[in-house]
Scaffold this motif. Structure first.
Motif, PDB file in Angstrom:
ATOM      1  N   ALA A 189     -14.873 -52.544 -25.705  1.00  0.00           N
ATOM      2  CA  ALA A 189     -14.979 -51.196 -26.233  1.00  0.00           C
ATOM      3  C   ALA A 189     -15.506 -50.204 -25.214  1.00  0.00           C
ATOM      4  N   PHE A 190     -15.838 -50.670 -24.008  1.00  0.00           N
ATOM      5  CA  PHE A 190     -16.437 -49.766 -23.032  1.00  0.00           C
ATOM      6  C   PHE A 190     -15.542 -49.536 -21.816  1.00  0.00           C
ATOM      7  N   ALA A 191     -14.573 -50.410 -21.600  1.00  0.00           N
ATOM      8  CA  ALA A 191     -13.735 -50.258 -20.421  1.00  0.00           C
ATOM      9  C   ALA A 191     -12.921 -48.985 -20.510  1.00  0.00           C
ATOM     10  N   SER A 192     -12.671 -48.361 -19.365  1.00  0.00           N
ATOM     11  CA  SER A 192     -12.009 -47.062 -19.344  1.00  0.00           C
ATOM     12  C   SER A 192     -10.576 -47.140 -19.842  1.00  0.00           C
ATOM     13  N   ARG A 231     -18.722 -61.060 -34.907  1.00  0.00           N
ATOM     14  CA  ARG A 231     -18.444 -61.697 -33.611  1.00  0.00           C
ATOM     15  C   ARG A 231     -18.629 -60.699 -32.478  1.00  0.00           C
ATOM     16  N   LEU A 232     -19.273 -61.177 -31.401  1.00  0.00           N
ATOM     17  CA  LEU A 232     -19.436 -60.399 -30.178  1.00  0.00           C
ATOM     18  C   LEU A 232     -18.921 -61.230 -29.010  1.00  0.00           C
ATOM     19  N   ALA A 233     -18.581 -60.564 -27.923  1.00  0.00           N
ATOM     20  CA  ALA A 233     -18.093 -61.262 -26.734  1.00  0.00           C
ATOM     21  C   ALA A 233     -18.404 -60.445 -25.499  1.00  0.00           C
ATOM     22  N   LEU A 234     -18.178 -61.071 -24.340  1.00  0.00           N
ATOM     23  CA  LEU A 234     -18.364 -60.407 -23.046  1.00  0.00           C
ATOM     24  C   LEU A 234     -17.093 -60.584 -22.230  1.00  0.00           C
ATOM     25  N   ASP A 235     -16.660 -59.498 -21.575  1.00  0.00           N
ATOM     26  CA  ASP A 235     -15.499 -59.620 -20.707  1.00  0.00           C
ATOM     27  C   ASP A 235     -15.923 -60.220 -19.369  1.00  0.00           C
ATOM     28  N   GLU A 236     -14.994 -60.348 -18.428  1.00  0.00           N
ATOM     29  CA  GLU A 236     -15.296 -61.010 -17.160  1.00  0.00           C
ATOM     30  C   GLU A 236     -16.303 -60.238 -16.317  1.00  0.00           C
ATOM     31  N   VAL A 293     -19.328 -57.048 -19.783  1.00  0.00           N
ATOM     32  CA  VAL A 293     -19.408 -55.918 -20.709  1.00  0.00           C
ATOM     33  C   VAL A 293     -19.273 -56.431 -22.149  1.00  0.00           C
ATOM     34  N   PRO A 294     -20.231 -56.114 -23.031  1.00  0.00           N
ATOM     35  CA  PRO A 294     -20.164 -56.614 -24.405  1.00  0.00           C
ATOM     36  C   PRO A 294     -19.183 -55.831 -25.273  1.00  0.00           C
ATOM     37  N   PHE A 295     -18.580 -56.524 -26.209  1.00  0.00           N
ATOM     38  CA  PHE A 295     -17.681 -55.886 -27.172  1.00  0.00           C
ATOM     39  C   PHE A 295     -17.674 -56.680 -28.459  1.00  0.00           C
ATOM     40  N   GLY A 296     -17.022 -56.178 -29.470  1.00  0.00           N
ATOM     41  CA  GLY A 296     -16.999 -56.797 -30.785  1.00  0.00           C
ATOM     42  C   GLY A 296     -17.816 -55.997 -31.777  1.00  0.00           C
ATOM     43  N   TYR A 297     -18.006 -56.537 -32.972  1.00  0.00           N
ATOM     44  CA  TYR A 297     -18.838 -55.838 -33.955  1.00  0.00           C
ATOM     45  C   TYR A 297     -19.462 -56.808 -34.938  1.00  0.00           C
ATOM     46  N   LEU A 298     -20.616 -56.406 -35.450  1.00  0.00           N
ATOM     47  CA  LEU A 298     -21.311 -57.117 -36.513  1.00  0.00           C
ATOM     48  C   LEU A 298     -21.443 -56.203 -37.717  1.00  0.00           C
ATOM     49  N   LEU A 305     -21.898 -51.679 -33.239  1.00  0.00           N
ATOM     50  CA  LEU A 305     -21.168 -51.888 -31.998  1.00  0.00           C
ATOM     51  C   LEU A 305     -22.164 -52.139 -30.871  1.00  0.00           C
ATOM     52  N   PRO A 306     -21.977 -53.174 -30.061  1.00  0.00           N
ATOM     53  CA  PRO A 306     -22.974 -53.542 -29.053  1.00  0.00           C
ATOM     54  C   PRO A 306     -23.039 -52.551 -27.898  1.00  0.00           C
ATOM     55  N   LYS A 307     -24.260 -52.273 -27.468  1.00  0.00           N
ATOM     56  CA  LYS A 307     -24.490 -51.453 -26.283  1.00  0.00           C
ATOM     57  C   LYS A 307     -24.820 -52.324 -25.081  1.00  0.00           C
ATOM     58  N   SER A 308     -25.669 -53.342 -25.294  1.00  0.00           N
ATOM     59  CA  SER A 308     -26.030 -54.254 -24.209  1.00  0.00           C
ATOM     60  C   SER A 308     -26.439 -55.599 -24.789  1.00  0.00           C
TER      61      SER A 308
END
Length: 346
Positions: free
Chosen positions: A20-23, A233-238, A241-246, A258-261
């Motif tokens: 959710a943070f990648a440009s 569910r949350l995850a981290l890209d390579e 960077v965190p993404f997903g939602y609870l 939505l995760p910030k860190s």
């Protein structure tokens, strides 16, 4: 080859997928809505390249757990298949697992009955909520006979932002937490070991372009055991960077977080290794911090345990670029909440 007949097990890392943070990512609308019938039924069965999965996690009052996945996956040189797998933990003191894979045409949708069936041996029926049922029946040499027949007797409402679909570069990822928490009852069995069970369950549906194993460095789902205060569910890209939602439940109201860190020992957790201490999660849209101790798993499960023979395991490990593990456990936070979790990655 045998490994192609069992490759469906890759599906169990499903749901690992949007940044959710990648440009180059376009998130869905921030309009939060209740899940509906369209979130339950398949999104891309007709596509030759896109995949999806329905993932259940059950924690029973007697200490037994069950993890069920129904999913599609694209197999090189073989095309798109449908896979079904189950893993029991602490079923009369033992752990048991099995996986099966079938041609895609075996999955059928009966929208007038709110039912999805695979060979009539693997069934999801009833819209997500009270009364929803999941059935898993399988018999395989060297693995034995398996049964899970579970019905939700209550359920918190699932939530999803907008249409639940994120655009990621030229691809996409979709997710809907269909049942964040609900009480369940039914029967589970492996060979002669049979139990009448009750407890609570979690259900999500994810869909994406390609196979999910390319989309995240590490991923985990969480379900709070007492009343479903947090689930998702949350995850981290390579790049870490965190993404997903609870979904956070407070009283009669639910919010999407939505995760910030994601931090470990005060530093960004990159996800390259399984966590050694507790993780602290901060949010874009909430001031509180969620702390999860995933350092002491109760179960360490390898995806390759579902495979027959040395050659199948070796070939699959090479194809995936490593062995995929699942750490599963329970931790109690300072606020008194009890969290059940499953974290996966290489």
């Amino acid at each position: 080859m045998a490994f192609l007949k069992n490759i469906f097990s890759i599906l169990t890392v499903s749901g690992m997928a949007f940044c959710a943070f990648a440009s180059d990512v376009q998130a869905p609308s921030t309009n939060i809505r209740n899940v509906d019938k369209s979130d339950f039924f398949a999104k891309n069965l007709k596509s030759a390249k896109n995949t999806e999965a329905w993932t259940y996690q059950f924690v029973f009052d007697n200490g037994t757990r069950a993890y069920v996945n129904y999913a599609t996956i694209v197999i090189p040189a073989s095309g798109k298949k449908i896979g079904c797998d189950i893993s029991f933990f602490n079923l009369k003191g033992k752990k048991s697992n099995i996986g099966r894979q079938y041609p895609l045409e075996r999955i059928k949708e009966y929208k007038d009955q709110n039912k999805i069936s695979i060979k009539d041996e693997y069934i999801m029926e009833g819209l997500p909520g009270k009364g929803h049922r999941v059935l898993f029946t399988a018999n395989k040499e060297d693995f034995g006979k398996f049964l899970l027949d579970i019905t939700f007797t209550s359920a918190n409402k699932g939530k999803v932002p907008g249409d639940g679909k994120w655009k990621i570069g030229d691809g996409y990822y979709g997710a809907a937490v269909l049942i964040p928490y609900g009480r369940v009852k039914g029967k589970i069995a492996h060979n002669s070991d049979t139990l009448e069970v009750q407890g609570y369950g979690y259900l999500e549906h994810t869909w994406q372009s390609g196979n999910p194993t390319d989309l995240a460095e590490r991923a985990f789902n969480v379900s709070e055991a007492t009343r479903g205060a947090y689930a998702g569910r949350l995850a981290l890209d390579e790049d870490g960077v965190p993404f997903g939602y609870l979904i956070e439940k407070k009283g009669d109201k639910s919010n999407v977080l939505l995760p910030k860190s994601i931090l470990e020992n005060g530093k960004p957790y990159k996800g390259s290794k399984f966590p050694k201490t507790a993780l602290q999660i901060t949010w874009q849209n909430a001031a509180d911090t969620l702390t999860l101790d995933m350092s002491k798993p109760r179960q360490k499960f390898s995806m390759l345990e579902n495979f027959d023979g040395w050659l199948a395991k070796k070939a699959t490990k090479v194809m995936l670029g490593g062995e995929i593990f699942f750490w599963r456990g329970r931790s109690k936070a300072a606020d008194g909440y009890i969290y059940d979790w499953s974290i996966t990655g290489f």
